[in-house]
Design a protein around this motif. Structure first.
Motif, PDB file in Angstrom:
ATOM      1  N   ILE A   9     -43.626  -8.580  45.243  1.00 37.19           N
ATOM      2  CA  ILE A   9     -43.813  -7.641  46.342  1.00 37.19           C
ATOM      3  C   ILE A   9     -43.965  -8.439  47.626  1.00 37.19           C
ATOM      4  O   ILE A   9     -44.783  -9.349  47.701  1.00 37.19           O
ATOM      5  N   THR A  10     -43.158  -8.104  48.612  1.00 41.62           N
ATOM      6  CA  THR A  10     -43.276  -8.774  49.903  1.00 41.62           C
ATOM      7  C   THR A  10     -44.075  -7.892  50.851  1.00 41.62           C
ATOM      8  O   THR A  10     -44.038  -6.668  50.760  1.00 41.62           O
ATOM      9  N   ASP A  28     -46.523   5.431  33.738  1.00 39.10           N
ATOM     10  CA  ASP A  28     -45.481   4.406  33.626  1.00 39.10           C
ATOM     11  C   ASP A  28     -45.580   3.407  34.777  1.00 39.10           C
ATOM     12  O   ASP A  28     -45.361   2.210  34.583  1.00 39.10           O
ATOM     13  N   LEU A  29     -45.917   3.880  35.970  1.00 40.29           N
ATOM     14  CA  LEU A  29     -46.089   2.992  37.120  1.00 40.29           C
ATOM     15  C   LEU A  29     -47.241   2.013  36.869  1.00 40.29           C
ATOM     16  O   LEU A  29     -47.124   0.811  37.143  1.00 40.29           O
ATOM     17  N   LEU A  30     -48.342   2.514  36.313  1.00 38.16           N
ATOM     18  CA  LEU A  30     -49.473   1.644  35.973  1.00 38.16           C
ATOM     19  C   LEU A  30     -49.063   0.601  34.936  1.00 38.16           C
ATOM     20  O   LEU A  30     -49.390  -0.583  35.061  1.00 38.16           O
ATOM     21  N   ALA A  31     -48.337   1.046  33.917  1.00 33.09           N
ATOM     22  CA  ALA A  31     -47.883   0.115  32.876  1.00 33.09           C
ATOM     23  C   ALA A  31     -46.929  -0.922  33.450  1.00 33.09           C
ATOM     24  O   ALA A  31     -47.010  -2.108  33.115  1.00 33.09           O
ATOM     25  N   TYR A  32     -46.036  -0.498  34.339  1.00 30.18           N
ATOM     26  CA  TYR A  32     -45.097  -1.423  34.966  1.00 30.18           C
ATOM     27  C   TYR A  32     -45.861  -2.462  35.776  1.00 30.18           C
ATOM     28  O   TYR A  32     -45.539  -3.659  35.747  1.00 30.18           O
ATOM     29  N   ALA A  33     -46.879  -2.017  36.503  1.00 24.14           N
ATOM     30  CA  ALA A  33     -47.685  -2.934  37.313  1.00 24.14           C
ATOM     31  C   ALA A  33     -48.355  -3.978  36.425  1.00 24.14           C
ATOM     32  O   ALA A  33     -48.421  -5.165  36.781  1.00 24.14           O
ATOM     33  N   GLY A  41     -47.504 -13.463  37.506  1.00 27.19           N
ATOM     34  CA  GLY A  41     -48.759 -14.128  37.796  1.00 27.19           C
ATOM     35  C   GLY A  41     -49.447 -13.574  39.035  1.00 27.19           C
ATOM     36  O   GLY A  41     -50.496 -14.057  39.435  1.00 27.19           O
ATOM     37  N   GLN A  42     -48.834 -12.571  39.675  1.00 20.98           N
ATOM     38  CA  GLN A  42     -49.442 -11.908  40.833  1.00 20.98           C
ATOM     39  C   GLN A  42     -50.318 -10.783  40.321  1.00 20.98           C
ATOM     40  O   GLN A  42     -49.961 -10.097  39.379  1.00 20.98           O
TER      41      GLN A  42
END
Length: 79
Positions: A9-10, A28-33, A41-42
């Motif tokens: 993410i920039t 799904d957004l939480l899981a993707y994050a 590693g971010q």
């Protein structure tokens, strides 16, 4: 292992936008994050910050959209 479509993410000047997501899309957004955090590693403290890069990636890889944008730019003299 397959590569995620997002690589990080920039920081950019944000524009405020309100979006409603279904509960399943949010999960799904939480899981993707979580997966993205492990892969890069971010730490992704706000999964909502993924929405803009996901939309940008989606539009950047949509060939029909890109073709229409090029045609519009040519017809308006911007391309």
């Amino acid at each position: 292992m397959a590569k995620l479509k997002l690589v990080g993410i920039t920081d950019d000047k944000p524009v405020k936008l309100t979006v409603e997501l279904s509960a399943s899309v949010y999960r799904d957004l939480l899981a993707y994050a979580e997966v993205l955090a492990r892969e890069t590693g971010q730490s992704v403290t706000e999964p909502t910050k993924l929405i803009a890069p996901m939309l940008a990636r989606f539009m950047a890889t949509d060939r029909v959209f890109a073709k229409i944008r090029r045609e519009q730019a040519r017809s308006t003299g911007r391309g």
